[in-house]
Design a protein around this motif. Structure first.
Motif, mmCIF file in Angstrom:
data_model
loop_
_atom_site.group_PDB
_atom_site.id
_atom_site.type_symbol
_atom_site.label_atom_id
_atom_site.label_comp_id
_atom_site.label_asym_id
_atom_site.label_seq_id
_atom_site.Cartn_x
_atom_site.Cartn_y
_atom_site.Cartn_z
ATOM 1 N N ILE A 57 -35.848 20.374 34.295
ATOM 2 C CA ILE A 57 -36.804 20.854 33.307
ATOM 3 C C ILE A 57 -36.650 22.363 33.245
ATOM 4 C CG2 ILE A 57 -39.219 20.963 32.611
ATOM 5 C CD1 ILE A 57 -38.162 18.106 32.793
ATOM 6 N N GLY A 58 -36.460 22.912 32.045
ATOM 7 C CA GLY A 58 -36.188 24.333 31.888
ATOM 8 C C GLY A 58 -37.418 25.211 32.075
ATOM 9 N N ASP A 59 -37.159 26.493 32.276
ATOM 10 C CA ASP A 59 -38.248 27.457 32.500
ATOM 11 C C ASP A 59 -39.204 27.529 31.313
ATOM 12 O OD1 ASP A 59 -37.204 28.050 34.981
ATOM 13 O OD2 ASP A 59 -36.122 29.838 34.313
ATOM 14 N N GLU A 60 -38.651 27.458 30.103
ATOM 15 C CA GLU A 60 -39.515 27.523 28.907
ATOM 16 C C GLU A 60 -40.463 26.334 28.865
ATOM 17 O OE1 GLU A 60 -39.189 27.646 23.997
ATOM 18 O OE2 GLU A 60 -37.356 27.590 25.224
ATOM 19 N N ALA A 61 -39.953 25.148 29.189
ATOM 20 C CA ALA A 61 -40.795 23.949 29.185
ATOM 21 C C ALA A 61 -41.870 24.032 30.268
ATOM 22 C CB ALA A 61 -39.934 22.701 29.387
ATOM 23 N N ILE A 62 -41.511 24.567 31.435
ATOM 24 C CA ILE A 62 -42.487 24.723 32.518
ATOM 25 C C ILE A 62 -43.601 25.673 32.087
ATOM 26 C CG2 ILE A 62 -42.836 25.548 34.880
ATOM 27 C CD1 ILE A 62 -39.913 24.715 35.445
ATOM 28 N N ASN A 72 -44.518 26.282 28.961
ATOM 29 C CA ASN A 72 -45.304 25.566 27.945
ATOM 30 C C ASN A 72 -46.279 24.593 28.596
ATOM 31 O OD1 ASN A 72 -43.951 26.874 25.872
ATOM 32 N ND2 ASN A 72 -42.458 25.235 25.589
ATOM 33 N N LEU A 73 -45.796 23.911 29.637
ATOM 34 C CA LEU A 73 -46.640 22.947 30.343
ATOM 35 C C LEU A 73 -47.805 23.652 31.022
ATOM 36 C CD1 LEU A 73 -47.306 20.175 31.477
ATOM 37 C CD2 LEU A 73 -45.502 20.503 33.198
ATOM 38 N N ARG A 74 -47.525 24.759 31.666
ATOM 39 C CA ARG A 74 -48.579 25.514 32.352
ATOM 40 C C ARG A 74 -49.626 26.027 31.347
ATOM 41 N NH1 ARG A 74 -45.635 28.108 35.448
ATOM 42 N NH2 ARG A 74 -46.234 27.181 37.438
ATOM 43 N N LYS A 75 -49.165 26.507 30.187
ATOM 44 C CA LYS A 75 -50.090 26.990 29.162
ATOM 45 C C LYS A 75 -50.968 25.860 28.630
ATOM 46 C CE LYS A 75 -47.379 30.905 27.377
ATOM 47 N NZ LYS A 75 -46.611 31.410 26.198
ATOM 48 N N ALA A 76 -50.367 24.696 28.415
ATOM 49 C CA ALA A 76 -51.130 23.552 27.904
ATOM 50 C C ALA A 76 -52.211 23.128 28.892
ATOM 51 C CB ALA A 76 -50.183 22.385 27.622
ATOM 52 N N LEU A 77 -51.830 23.033 30.160
ATOM 53 C CA LEU A 77 -52.810 22.663 31.181
ATOM 54 C C LEU A 77 -53.895 23.735 31.316
ATOM 55 C CD1 LEU A 77 -50.378 21.238 33.881
ATOM 56 C CD2 LEU A 77 -51.975 19.927 32.476
ATOM 57 N N GLY A 78 -53.493 24.998 31.162
ATOM 58 C CA GLY A 78 -54.464 26.088 31.219
ATOM 59 C C GLY A 78 -55.483 25.992 30.102
ATOM 60 N N THR A 79 -55.022 25.618 28.921
ATOM 61 C CA THR A 79 -55.941 25.437 27.784
ATOM 62 C C THR A 79 -56.917 24.308 28.058
ATOM 63 O OG1 THR A 79 -54.262 26.231 26.214
ATOM 64 C CG2 THR A 79 -56.068 24.912 25.323
ATOM 65 N N LEU A 80 -56.422 23.198 28.588
ATOM 66 C CA LEU A 80 -57.295 22.065 28.897
ATOM 67 C C LEU A 80 -58.265 22.402 30.022
ATOM 68 C CD1 LEU A 80 -54.694 19.155 28.688
ATOM 69 C CD2 LEU A 80 -56.541 19.620 27.070
ATOM 70 N N ALA A 81 -57.790 23.228 30.981
ATOM 71 C CA ALA A 81 -58.634 23.588 32.128
ATOM 72 C C ALA A 81 -59.842 24.425 31.729
ATOM 73 C CB ALA A 81 -57.798 24.337 33.167
ATOM 74 N N ALA A 112 -37.584 17.686 27.751
ATOM 75 C CA ALA A 112 -36.246 17.089 27.778
ATOM 76 C C ALA A 112 -35.173 18.017 27.195
ATOM 77 C CB ALA A 112 -36.249 15.765 27.022
ATOM 78 N N LYS A 113 -35.569 19.179 26.707
ATOM 79 C CA LYS A 113 -34.605 20.098 26.119
ATOM 80 C C LYS A 113 -33.576 20.525 27.162
ATOM 81 C CE LYS A 113 -34.397 24.322 23.345
ATOM 82 N NZ LYS A 113 -35.196 25.429 22.747
ATOM 83 N N ASN A 114 -32.301 20.340 26.837
ATOM 84 C CA ASN A 114 -31.156 20.682 27.709
ATOM 85 C C ASN A 114 -31.118 19.874 29.004
ATOM 86 O OD1 ASN A 114 -30.314 22.747 25.886
ATOM 87 N ND2 ASN A 114 -31.799 24.150 26.791
ATOM 88 N N LEU A 115 -31.900 18.828 29.087
ATOM 89 C CA LEU A 115 -31.929 18.017 30.300
ATOM 90 C C LEU A 115 -30.600 17.315 30.550
ATOM 91 C CD1 LEU A 115 -33.681 16.910 32.635
ATOM 92 C CD2 LEU A 115 -34.383 15.050 31.112
#
Length: 324
Positions: free
Chosen positions: A42-47, A49-58, A33-36
């Protein structure tokens, strides 16, 4: 079964067995929600972060078998569908953006399970204050309000110098006097000498007019809180660090409205490094903003903190064949 809640500030995941027992849980700071408010996206930094989080779970789970839902920030963002299309191709997972009513129902399902584990069967209302929205539920009433800790903070922190040295009075010296003050704004005025931080706290009262009216209409005194602000403040009150957070020590603990003001101020006056130790990276300002919101919202209600919420709710719904 892996349930993932992609929220407006954090991604929370839980792995449960078929007996509804939590085997493992995870949390990642996303900042969706940052700068939303200003960009509508959704900002590039959040995207990232999201990709990294999913990568960790994967690395531990097959994400195509996970139940993944996204909430308020993704309901509002114009690029949400494109983000999830790209992530679907990368991880083979399915993502569902759920509406506010579904979010509230599933969150309550998770919270009720947490209460049941504690043997608490009384009737409660449920409040879930997220990064970009706030859901209030009671019996068959599920309502969503268009404010959250990130959107509130960013909307009201214009020209706010976060590096300014805040002055607060000696609380211990004047504790007896402060306890006698009934007017909340007057109490804020005495506790916080920095006019800009006071202004942010006062803005919370304006933000909450609609939900306060709904809360008065419900006429309920027992309220369950489960989002990041109450769990973080409860952990801070217990002396727990972000790294050694333990939901079993949080579940069932009680807070009062004054706790949000007291520990919100305490958190704000911490250095960034110290705050990171207690509430995680890049969360200090948002948690404080949430404290002001919850302080303004509640009066003398009995507030019970439960860690379980949406991520557990989606698993329970799946295991019980509840469609959403």
């Amino acid at each position: 079964m892996l349930g993932i809640d992609i929220g407006s500030n954090t991604l929370r995941a839980v792995y449960m067995d078929t007996n509804f027992k939590k085997i493992a849980e995870y949390e990642f700071i996303i900042g969706a929600a940052k700068n939303l408010n200003t960009s509508g996206k959704i900002g590039d930094e959040a995207i990232l972060n999201l990709r990294k989080a999913l990568g960790t779970l994967a690395l531990k789970y097959v994400l195509k078998d996970a139940i993944i839902v996204a909430t308020a920030a993704f309901r509002k963002a114009s690029n949400a569908q494109k983000i999830f299309e790209d992530l679907r191709e990368e991880f083979g997972a399915s993502f569902k953006i759920i509406d506010a009513k579904t979010e509230a129902k599933l969150s309550v399902l998770g919270m009720k399970r947490g209460l049941l584990n504690l043997g608490l069967k009384q009737e409660f209302a449920y409040c879930d204050l997220g990064g970009a929205s706030c859901e209030l539920s009671f019996r068959d009433s599920f309502k969503s309000f268009d404010f959250g800790i990130i959107t509130f903070y960013e909307k009201n922190q214009k020209n706010f110098n976060q590096k300014s040295q805040l002055k607060t009075i000696d609380v211990k010296k004047y504790s007896a006097f402060i306890r006698k003050i009934k007017d909340k704004k007057l109490k804020i005025h005495f506790l916080i000498q920095d006019k800009r931080l006071c202004a942010l706290a006062f803005k919370a009262f304006e933000e909450l007019r609609e939900i306060k009216q709904e809360l008065l209409r419900l006429k309920t005194r027992r309220i369950v809180l489960n989002s990041g602000v109450p769990t973080s403040i409860c952990a801070l009150k217990l002396g727990l660090n972000y790294e050694n957070y333990d939901f079993t020590k949080i579940n069932g603990k009680k807070l009062c409205a004054n706790d949000f003001l007291k520990f919100g101020i305490k958190l704000w006056n911490m250095s960034e490094n110290e705050a990171r130790k207690f509430v995680g990276n890049s969360r200090k300002n948002y948690i404080v903003a949430g404290c002001f919101l919850l302080y303004a919202l509640f009066e003398k209600q009995e507030l019970i903190v439960i860690d379980e919420g949406l991520r557990e709710g989606v698993c329970l719904a799946k295991l019980k064949n509840i469609a959403f």
